[in-house]
Motif scaffolding. Structure first.
Motif, PDB file in Angstrom:
ATOM      1  N   GLY A 292       0.787  -1.223   0.000  1.00  0.00           N
ATOM      2  CA  GLY A 292       0.000   0.000   0.000  1.00  0.00           C
ATOM      3  C   GLY A 292       0.815   1.266   0.000  1.00  0.00           C
ATOM      4  N   SER A 293       2.144   1.160   0.002  1.00  0.00           N
ATOM      5  CA  SER A 293       2.989   2.355   0.009  1.00  0.00           C
ATOM      6  C   SER A 293       2.856   3.122  -1.305  1.00  0.00           C
ATOM      7  N   VAL A 294       2.626   4.428  -1.191  1.00  0.00           N
ATOM      8  CA  VAL A 294       2.577   5.326  -2.345  1.00  0.00           C
ATOM      9  C   VAL A 294       3.955   5.951  -2.488  1.00  0.00           C
ATOM     10  N   ALA A 295       4.561   5.830  -3.668  1.00  0.00           N
ATOM     11  CA  ALA A 295       5.973   6.164  -3.793  1.00  0.00           C
ATOM     12  C   ALA A 295       6.278   6.808  -5.137  1.00  0.00           C
ATOM     13  N   LEU A 296       7.459   7.445  -5.193  1.00  0.00           N
ATOM     14  CA  LEU A 296       7.943   8.117  -6.404  1.00  0.00           C
ATOM     15  C   LEU A 296       9.305   7.574  -6.794  1.00  0.00           C
ATOM     16  N   ALA A 297       9.567   7.561  -8.107  1.00  0.00           N
ATOM     17  CA  ALA A 297      10.904   7.269  -8.623  1.00  0.00           C
ATOM     18  C   ALA A 297      10.975   7.781 -10.048  1.00  0.00           C
TER      19      ALA A 297
ATOM     20  N   GLY B 299       3.955   5.265  -8.021  1.00  0.00           N
ATOM     21  CA  GLY B 299       3.482   3.887  -7.967  1.00  0.00           C
ATOM     22  C   GLY B 299       2.936   3.564  -6.596  1.00  0.00           C
ATOM     23  N   VAL B 300       2.159   2.495  -6.524  1.00  0.00           N
ATOM     24  CA  VAL B 300       1.627   1.998  -5.257  1.00  0.00           C
ATOM     25  C   VAL B 300       2.009   0.527  -5.144  1.00  0.00           C
ATOM     26  N   TYR B 301       2.723   0.176  -4.096  1.00  0.00           N
ATOM     27  CA  TYR B 301       3.154  -1.209  -3.911  1.00  0.00           C
ATOM     28  C   TYR B 301       1.942  -2.071  -3.555  1.00  0.00           C
ATOM     29  N   PRO B 302       1.600  -3.062  -4.392  1.00  0.00           N
ATOM     30  CA  PRO B 302       0.424  -3.887  -4.102  1.00  0.00           C
ATOM     31  C   PRO B 302       0.662  -4.886  -2.970  1.00  0.00           C
ATOM     32  N   ARG B 303       1.920  -5.193  -2.694  1.00  0.00           N
ATOM     33  CA  ARG B 303       2.247  -6.097  -1.595  1.00  0.00           C
ATOM     34  C   ARG B 303       3.642  -5.744  -1.097  1.00  0.00           C
ATOM     35  N   SER B 304       3.994  -6.250   0.074  1.00  0.00           N
ATOM     36  CA  SER B 304       5.307  -5.956   0.627  1.00  0.00           C
ATOM     37  C   SER B 304       6.394  -6.569  -0.249  1.00  0.00           C
ATOM     38  N   SER B 305       7.423  -5.773  -0.556  1.00  0.00           N
ATOM     39  CA  SER B 305       8.516  -6.260  -1.391  1.00  0.00           C
ATOM     40  C   SER B 305       9.701  -5.329  -1.222  1.00  0.00           C
ATOM     41  N   PRO B 306      10.898  -5.752  -1.621  1.00  0.00           N
ATOM     42  CA  PRO B 306      12.025  -4.824  -1.640  1.00  0.00           C
ATOM     43  C   PRO B 306      11.746  -3.693  -2.623  1.00  0.00           C
ATOM     44  N   GLY B 307      12.351  -2.525  -2.386  1.00  0.00           N
ATOM     45  CA  GLY B 307      12.133  -1.421  -3.309  1.00  0.00           C
ATOM     46  C   GLY B 307      12.966  -0.210  -2.955  1.00  0.00           C
ATOM     47  N   GLY B 308      13.285   0.578  -3.974  1.00  0.00           N
ATOM     48  CA  GLY B 308      14.114   1.762  -3.771  1.00  0.00           C
ATOM     49  C   GLY B 308      13.402   3.061  -4.081  1.00  0.00           C
ATOM     50  N   TRP B 309      12.065   3.029  -4.174  1.00  0.00           N
ATOM     51  CA  TRP B 309      11.325   4.253  -4.463  1.00  0.00           C
ATOM     52  C   TRP B 309      11.185   5.105  -3.208  1.00  0.00           C
TER      53      TRP B 309
ATOM     54  N   GLY C 141       3.561   8.004   1.291  1.00  0.00           N
ATOM     55  CA  GLY C 141       2.444   7.704   2.173  1.00  0.00           C
ATOM     56  C   GLY C 141       1.966   6.283   1.957  1.00  0.00           C
ATOM     57  N   ARG C 142       0.686   6.039   2.293  1.00  0.00           N
ATOM     58  CA  ARG C 142       0.134   4.685   2.219  1.00  0.00           C
ATOM     59  C   ARG C 142      -1.362   4.749   1.960  1.00  0.00           C
ATOM     60  N   THR C 143      -1.857   3.676   1.333  1.00  0.00           N
ATOM     61  CA  THR C 143      -3.280   3.547   1.076  1.00  0.00           C
ATOM     62  C   THR C 143      -3.728   2.144   1.462  1.00  0.00           C
ATOM     63  N   ALA C 144      -4.988   2.022   1.849  1.00  0.00           N
ATOM     64  CA  ALA C 144      -5.554   0.715   2.162  1.00  0.00           C
ATOM     65  C   ALA C 144      -6.272   0.115   0.958  1.00  0.00           C
ATOM     66  N   LEU C 145      -6.269   0.821  -0.167  1.00  0.00           N
ATOM     67  CA  LEU C 145      -6.968   0.352  -1.355  1.00  0.00           C
ATOM     68  C   LEU C 145      -6.282  -0.911  -1.894  1.00  0.00           C
ATOM     69  N   PRO C 146      -7.020  -2.004  -2.108  1.00  0.00           N
ATOM     70  CA  PRO C 146      -6.388  -3.229  -2.635  1.00  0.00           C
ATOM     71  C   PRO C 146      -6.079  -3.092  -4.120  1.00  0.00           C
ATOM     72  N   LEU C 147      -4.813  -3.116  -4.454  1.00  0.00           N
ATOM     73  CA  LEU C 147      -4.389  -2.971  -5.851  1.00  0.00           C
ATOM     74  C   LEU C 147      -4.476  -4.278  -6.620  1.00  0.00           C
ATOM     75  N   TRP C 148      -4.362  -5.393  -5.922  1.00  0.00           N
ATOM     76  CA  TRP C 148      -4.380  -6.707  -6.576  1.00  0.00           C
ATOM     77  C   TRP C 148      -5.229  -7.656  -5.752  1.00  0.00           C
ATOM     78  N   ASP C 149      -6.192  -8.293  -6.394  1.00  0.00           N
ATOM     79  CA  ASP C 149      -7.061  -9.255  -5.729  1.00  0.00           C
ATOM     80  C   ASP C 149      -7.357 -10.365  -6.732  1.00  0.00           C
TER      81      ASP C 149
END
Length: 209
Positions: free
Chosen positions: A153-158, A163-173, A177-185
């Motif tokens: 749910g992290s909202v990020a720039l690069a 972009g919005v991370y749909p799940r927890s993962s490594p990243g360098g962006w 902020g953060r959103t509770a909106l489900p990006l992938w279901d």
């Protein structure tokens, strides 16, 4: 259009079409969807940053001849469904991004929520969309040391993208902020909330609790 399309065969039945800019890729993708019924058979159309992959092509030479005669506008079409992403702007990198922009964190939030974004392409992880829409002066570099885990749910720039991370993962962006909106279901049809061409607006919300 500025420059001609380029064509490169991929595998046994795919054609990679290159364009001069991200805007022309968006215009090409929209035109391909609009005129798909009039084209030689294409099973799948997948946009990227500077190319569109046409997979399952029955006759690559014939398709390339048709597309080579197209004239595209230098900007993407405005039409597309709108998705609003409620966001809590408390990201670990918000103050750093604001500093790069030469504004306060509050002003950085207003800048980010003031733009309308468009999904240019998807990749990296299921449901991850690369959004364009911020003016070029607000581009920021990736972090010099990527994080081992970015929360879902992290909202990020690069670079030029949001972009919005749909799940927890490594990243360098850079995390805004953060959103509770489900990006992938996987149980949803379609599973990805954000598809190429979708318009996106971010809205600032209050912290949880």
């Amino acid at each position: 259009m500025a420059g001609r399309l380029t064509f490169r065969p991929v595998g046994e039945d795919a054609l990679l079409v290159g364009a001069g800019s991200a805007e022309q890729v968006a215009a090409l993708y929209a035109a391909l969807l609009e005129h798909r019924a009039d084209l030689p058979e294409v099973a799948e159309i997948v946009p990227a940053a500077r190319t569109v992959l046409l997979d399952g092509v029955a006759d690559r030479a014939a398709l390339a001849r048709v597309l080579d005669g197209w004239t595209l506008p230098g900007h993407p079409p405005a039409a597309g469904p709108l998705v609003t992403v409620p966001t809590v702007y408390d990201g670990a990198d918000l103050a750093e991004v604001a500093g790069l922009w030469g504004v306060s964190p509050e002003a950085a939030v207003r800048i980010h929520t003031g733009a309308e974004y468009r999904v240019a392409f998807c990749g990296f992880a299921p449901g991850f969309a690369y959004l364009t829409g911020l003016p070029a002066r607000y581009e920021v570099p990736r972090r010099s040391t990527p994080r081992s885990a970015v929360p879902a749910g992290s909202v990020a720039l690069a670079g030029p993208y949001t972009g919005v991370y749909p799940r927890s993962s490594p990243g360098g962006w850079q995390l805004l902020g953060r959103t509770a909106l489900p990006l992938w279901d996987a149980a949803r049809e379609p599973a990805a909330l954000l598809a190429p061409g979708t318009r996106v607006r971010f809205t600032a919300g209050a912290p949880d609790g």
